[in-house]
Motif scaffolding. Sequence first.
Motif, PDB file in Angstrom:
ATOM      1  N   ALA A 126       0.280  -7.880  -3.994  1.00  0.00           N
ATOM      2  CA  ALA A 126       0.917  -7.138  -2.900  1.00  0.00           C
ATOM      3  C   ALA A 126       1.325  -8.067  -1.766  1.00  0.00           C
ATOM      4  CB  ALA A 126      -0.038  -6.050  -2.395  1.00  0.00           C
ATOM      5  N   ARG A 127       0.436  -8.990  -1.404  1.00  0.00           N
ATOM      6  CA  ARG A 127       0.775  -9.937  -0.333  1.00  0.00           C
ATOM      7  C   ARG A 127       1.855 -10.908  -0.795  1.00  0.00           C
ATOM      8  NH1 ARG A 127      -4.716  -9.003   0.258  1.00  0.00           N
ATOM      9  NH2 ARG A 127      -5.324 -10.686  -1.175  1.00  0.00           N
ATOM     10  N   PRO A 134      -0.934   0.886   3.178  1.00  0.00           N
ATOM     11  CA  PRO A 134      -2.032   1.842   2.981  1.00  0.00           C
ATOM     12  C   PRO A 134      -2.054   2.468   1.592  1.00  0.00           C
ATOM     13  CG  PRO A 134      -0.933   2.216   5.092  1.00  0.00           C
ATOM     14  CD  PRO A 134      -0.100   1.230   4.343  1.00  0.00           C
ATOM     15  N   LEU A 135      -0.875   2.703   1.004  1.00  0.00           N
ATOM     16  CA  LEU A 135      -0.844   3.331  -0.320  1.00  0.00           C
ATOM     17  C   LEU A 135      -1.575   2.472  -1.342  1.00  0.00           C
ATOM     18  CD1 LEU A 135       0.065   5.448  -2.375  1.00  0.00           C
ATOM     19  CD2 LEU A 135       2.216   4.182  -2.615  1.00  0.00           C
ATOM     20  N   GLY A 136      -1.321   1.167  -1.320  1.00  0.00           N
ATOM     21  CA  GLY A 136      -1.954   0.289  -2.290  1.00  0.00           C
ATOM     22  C   GLY A 136      -3.462   0.293  -2.178  1.00  0.00           C
ATOM     23  N   GLU A 137      -3.961   0.259  -0.937  1.00  0.00           N
ATOM     24  CA  GLU A 137      -5.417   0.273  -0.757  1.00  0.00           C
ATOM     25  C   GLU A 137      -6.014   1.601  -1.194  1.00  0.00           C
ATOM     26  OE1 GLU A 137      -8.851   0.087   2.701  1.00  0.00           O
ATOM     27  OE2 GLU A 137      -6.826  -0.617   3.183  1.00  0.00           O
ATOM     28  N   LEU A 138      -5.370   2.697  -0.813  1.00  0.00           N
ATOM     29  CA  LEU A 138      -5.869   4.018  -1.206  1.00  0.00           C
ATOM     30  C   LEU A 138      -5.849   4.174  -2.723  1.00  0.00           C
ATOM     31  CD1 LEU A 138      -6.808   6.875  -0.474  1.00  0.00           C
ATOM     32  CD2 LEU A 138      -4.398   7.520  -0.251  1.00  0.00           C
ATOM     33  N   PHE A 139      -4.782   3.724  -3.347  1.00  0.00           N
ATOM     34  CA  PHE A 139      -4.649   3.811  -4.800  1.00  0.00           C
ATOM     35  C   PHE A 139      -5.743   2.988  -5.478  1.00  0.00           C
ATOM     36  CE2 PHE A 139      -2.448   2.940  -8.876  1.00  0.00           C
ATOM     37  CZ  PHE A 139      -2.092   4.237  -9.221  1.00  0.00           C
ATOM     38  N   ASP A 140      -5.982   1.792  -4.973  1.00  0.00           N
ATOM     39  CA  ASP A 140      -6.987   0.885  -5.528  1.00  0.00           C
ATOM     40  C   ASP A 140      -8.386   1.473  -5.399  1.00  0.00           C
ATOM     41  OD1 ASP A 140      -8.459  -1.236  -6.444  1.00  0.00           O
ATOM     42  OD2 ASP A 140      -7.890  -2.612  -4.864  1.00  0.00           O
TER      43      ASP A 140
END
Length: 397
Positions: A126-127, A134-140
């Motif tokens: 991602a970086r 936020p979507l990536g963290e929530l999904f993870d």
Amino acid sequence: MFNYKYLSREHLDGFDNYKYMSKDTSPLSVYVMHPFWNKVVEYVPRWVAPNVLTFVGFLLTVLDFLLLSYYDYDYLAASARVHNETTPSSEPLNGHTEIIPQSLWYILAIFLFVAYTLDGIDGKQARRTQTSGPLGELFDHGLDSYSVFFIPACLYSIYGRKDFSISPLRMYYIMWNLLVNFYLSHWEKYNTGVLFLPWGYDFSMWTSTFVFLWTGVKGTSFYKRYIFGSYTLANAFEWLIYATGVFTNLPVALYNTYLSYKLRTGKMRSTTEALRPLWSLLSMFIVCTIWVHKSDRLPDCDPRALFLLIGTLFSNVACRLIVSQMSNQRCEVVNWLLWPLSMATVLSLALPQYELSVFYAMTSLSVLAHIHYGTCVVRQMCDHFRISCFHIKQRAD
């Protein structure tokens, strides 16, 4: 069907202002895994969306669970025997036949380690592609909350539920112990604003991978032995899980939370508000445990489905906590699934002849409701941020 709006305007505004903060002090993670992941991510094409890596890793853990469900649905394969023989306490069980192909354990180990690796590189991807959000963290973290039950449910097949092992009821409590340890990390973040990544995660993934590999070499018969007296390797596994939670995860979470109040670096919630996220999980645990202890059939008749039920209920509660702490909103005190769970418990105990039907209906409802919740939340966030979950939009030059 999947357009229901679970997130309020306040949730979405909170996500707009969200900043990720974490601390990872695990020596294994810092000195071994992160350098390894930094190398691995370089081989991933830049057009691959980080959430694709996350989702594939999750599916691999589910596939491990499904493969073992096919070969060992009732957790009895490890106890299969050709004939009974008396064995010295220090020797593995003789007369044992492997129902689960030993080659399968190698596949399970590979899938698990690849899933672990994908979970480690999704944030780096991602970086690398400038798609962090936020979507990536929530999904993870949302998928992690579901995976936390799949892995121990697979490991239980190694020991089985009969000789030299532990009962499904004791495994039920081990499962809850692991779920609570995961939940504590996010309860800690809810109050401190920082995700302190637990040391146990990396060690548990390495240990689980090694155990699968070792089982491929030696078979499940290797674990049919006493360590000393009447205590077996399964008992040692049980003690280790409880010791990790009671003597490491819990004290660290409480200390970090206390420190955030002392230094005034956290959310500074009142005691009532700080404890609020715990009631939803506690109520689920109480009702499930009443059902299990009062039932004449659970958990022995279908422990795998029972683990799926509590794992799904837990993941739904955990995901809602993660949404609350990321959006800086007040966490709900009761999960709506508690009500059908309570009704199912009462009905099954009052009419035991219908218990299995009620149990499977409740399990199916939980899985479908959780999938609906996750899908709707992801779609709502994608619409809000004008992004795609599994596709990186081309940037204009």
